[in-house]
Design an enzyme around this catalytic site. Structure first.
Site, mmCIF file in Angstrom:
data_model
loop_
_atom_site.group_PDB
_atom_site.id
_atom_site.type_symbol
_atom_site.label_atom_id
_atom_site.label_comp_id
_atom_site.label_asym_id
_atom_site.label_seq_id
_atom_site.Cartn_x
_atom_site.Cartn_y
_atom_site.Cartn_z
ATOM 1 N N THR A 1 0.849 -1.200 0.000
ATOM 2 C CA THR A 1 0.000 0.000 0.000
ATOM 3 C C THR A 1 0.879 1.242 0.000
ATOM 4 O OG1 THR A 1 -1.796 -1.125 1.143
ATOM 5 C CG2 THR A 1 -1.755 1.283 1.304
ATOM 6 N N ASN B 1 -5.132 -9.916 -7.593
ATOM 7 C CA ASN B 1 -5.294 -10.581 -6.305
ATOM 8 C C ASN B 1 -6.562 -11.419 -6.204
ATOM 9 O OD1 ASN B 1 -6.031 -7.728 -6.513
ATOM 10 N ND2 ASN B 1 -6.937 -7.958 -4.494
ATOM 11 N N GLN C 1 1.069 -9.301 -5.615
ATOM 12 C CA GLN C 1 0.607 -10.699 -5.706
ATOM 13 C C GLN C 1 1.472 -11.525 -6.648
ATOM 14 O OE1 GLN C 1 -1.642 -12.225 -3.951
ATOM 15 N NE2 GLN C 1 -2.744 -10.537 -2.999
ATOM 16 N N SER D 1 5.259 -6.840 -1.251
ATOM 17 C CA SER D 1 4.820 -6.869 0.144
ATOM 18 C C SER D 1 5.284 -8.137 0.842
ATOM 19 C CB SER D 1 3.284 -6.813 0.159
ATOM 20 O OG SER D 1 2.806 -6.972 1.462
ATOM 21 N N HIS E 1 4.128 -9.763 3.530
ATOM 22 C CA HIS E 1 3.183 -10.771 4.036
ATOM 23 C C HIS E 1 2.475 -11.556 2.939
ATOM 24 C CE1 HIS E 1 -0.880 -8.813 3.566
ATOM 25 N NE2 HIS E 1 -0.126 -7.737 3.426
ATOM 26 N N THR F 1 13.038 5.402 11.205
ATOM 27 C CA THR F 1 13.975 4.344 11.603
ATOM 28 C C THR F 1 13.584 3.033 10.942
ATOM 29 O OG1 THR F 1 14.340 5.462 13.681
ATOM 30 C CG2 THR F 1 14.928 3.121 13.613
ATOM 31 N N CYS G 1 -9.304 -6.580 1.682
ATOM 32 C CA CYS G 1 -9.271 -5.199 2.142
ATOM 33 C C CYS G 1 -10.600 -4.487 1.917
ATOM 34 C CB CYS G 1 -8.185 -4.421 1.404
ATOM 35 S SG CYS G 1 -6.750 -5.394 1.026
#
Ligand code: PMP
Length: 383
Positions: free
Chosen positions: A75, A155, A183, A203, A205, A244, A330
């Site tokens: 995102t 996706n 994806q 991404s 995850h 950071t 989502c």
């Protein structure tokens, strides 16, 4: 934790691979330094490991390490690419963005934001398989276009997009190309150089890494910054993404990419055979169900299935043994049907009757057998 139900929602998110978790653990307690602090050992060690992870991410997608910017996920990468390119485009007379109707909301929403600010946004239609139509791309992309953003694969239905072809058209007109590859990376071989894209999002995850970490591939000379940062602060990540660095998650993403590089081809083939088994079991029992998306240009793990007469929500509620998706996770709270299925020409009713099954690294043949019969029984019980 007792886990009887079968998880077939790997496109929503994947569990963290235990090798990834192991690779992350030292960065919570032993190597906890701030990589921006090169003046002591802790900081230097952390920085070294960040660079090792950067190399692993780059290697998976055919990029150079200096072209990888760590973000909090796809995102953020999509927002940074789209808003960032718009903010720094060299020729303000170019104000057209071309994207597709089946993009994730994290691409469509920044485009809508830019439209509200006066940019022209053209949404490319897709064919019945969910593939972006090249003839429409050719018509829409011209020398007023500064950015084309197209996903690597969808996706919801898994359709793989003609990214290289679209990139070629875009570059003929001097437009930049961004690809949301969230994806795609980890499921099929991705090479940003072969695609010819300028930016690509991924991404953690979605490929057995932790949540809240991702990357943006930014092609070319790291010092030639062509992006306006979304956040401003310290100069981390070449000033493109200050803050950071999340060293444990970065190490995890690196490990996840490394594992993927080593086993991608074998894993893709295994996932395709599990997905095909699931589909053939369902089609054998329920010949009226329909499979959506391109059958030959499709992610190996994804299946989008439309059931006649039964709403996906009712089916899932009746089938607690299997964890499936309906449309994009989502947007699952939204009452409107999936914009992807609608763009592919499915009617409202069919869109509401569509379920997504996505298999992954820890799916077994036994789970597929359990899931196929549970879904079949649940469906029959609702007729
Ligand atoms: N793009 C696509 C195609 C996705 O499937 C997702 C996740 N649903 C995202 C972007 C957003 O990724 P993240 O969760 O890392 O922000």
């Amino acid at each position: 934790m007792k886990q009887a139900a079968v998880y077939l929602d790997y496109n929503a998110t994947t569990p963290c691979d235990s090798r990834v978790l192991e690779a992350m653990l030292p960065f919570f307690r032993e190597i906890y330094g701030n990589p921006a602090n090169g003046l002591h050992l802790q900081g230097r060690l952390a920085a070294e490991h960040v660079e090792v992870a950067r190399e692993k991410v780059a290697a998976l997608i055919g990029a150079r390490p200096a072209e990888i910017v760590f973000t909090a996920g796809a995102t953020e990468s999509n927002n940074l690419a789209i808003l960032g390119i718009a903010g720094r485009r060299p020729n303000p007379a170019r104000n057209r963005i071309v994207t597709s109707a089946v993009e994730h909301k994290s691409v469509l929403a920044p485009c809508e934001k830019l439209q509200e600010e006066g940019f022209e946004v053209i949404i490319l239609p897709v064919d019945n398989n969910g593939r972006v139509r090249l003839d429409s791309a050719e018509k829409a992309i011209d020398d007023r276009t500064f950015l084309v953003s197209v996903q690597g694969a969808n996706n919801e239905v898994g359709t793989i997009q003609p990214v290289a072809e679209i990139a070629e058209i875009a570059h003929q007109f001097g437009a930049l190309v961004h690809c949301d590859a969230a994806q795609t990376v980890g499921k099929i071989a991705v090479n940003v150089t072969e695609w010819g894209v300028d930016f690509a999002s991924l991404s953690g995850h979605k490929l057995y890494g932790p949540k809240g970490i991702g990357a943006l591939y930014v092609r070319g000379d790291p010092d030639l910054v062509r992006l306006e940062p979304v956040f401003v602060g310290g100069g981390q990540e070449r000033g493109l993404r200050p803050g950071t660095l999340n060293v444990p998650a970065i190490a995890g993403l690196g490990e996840a990419c490394d594992i993927s590089s080593a086993q991608l081809i074998e894993e893709s083939a295994r996932l395709a055979s599990l997905r095909d088994l699931f589909e053939s079991r369902l089609l054998h029992e329920l010949p009226d169900v329909r499979i959506n998306g391109s059958l030959n240009q499709r992610l190996p793990n994804t299946s989008s299935i439309t059931f006649p007469e039964v709403d996906a929500d009712a089916l899932l509620l009746n089938c607690p043994e299997v964890m499936l998706g309906t449309g994009a996770a989502c947007t699952s709270r939204a009452i409107s049907p999936s914009h992807v299925l609608e763009a592919m020409g499915l009617g409202r009713e069919d869109a509401f009757r569509t379920v997504r099954a996505s298999v992954g690294r820890f799916t077994t043949i036994e789970q597929i057998e359990i899931a196929a019969s549970a879904v079949t029984n649940a469906y029959r019980s609702l007729l």
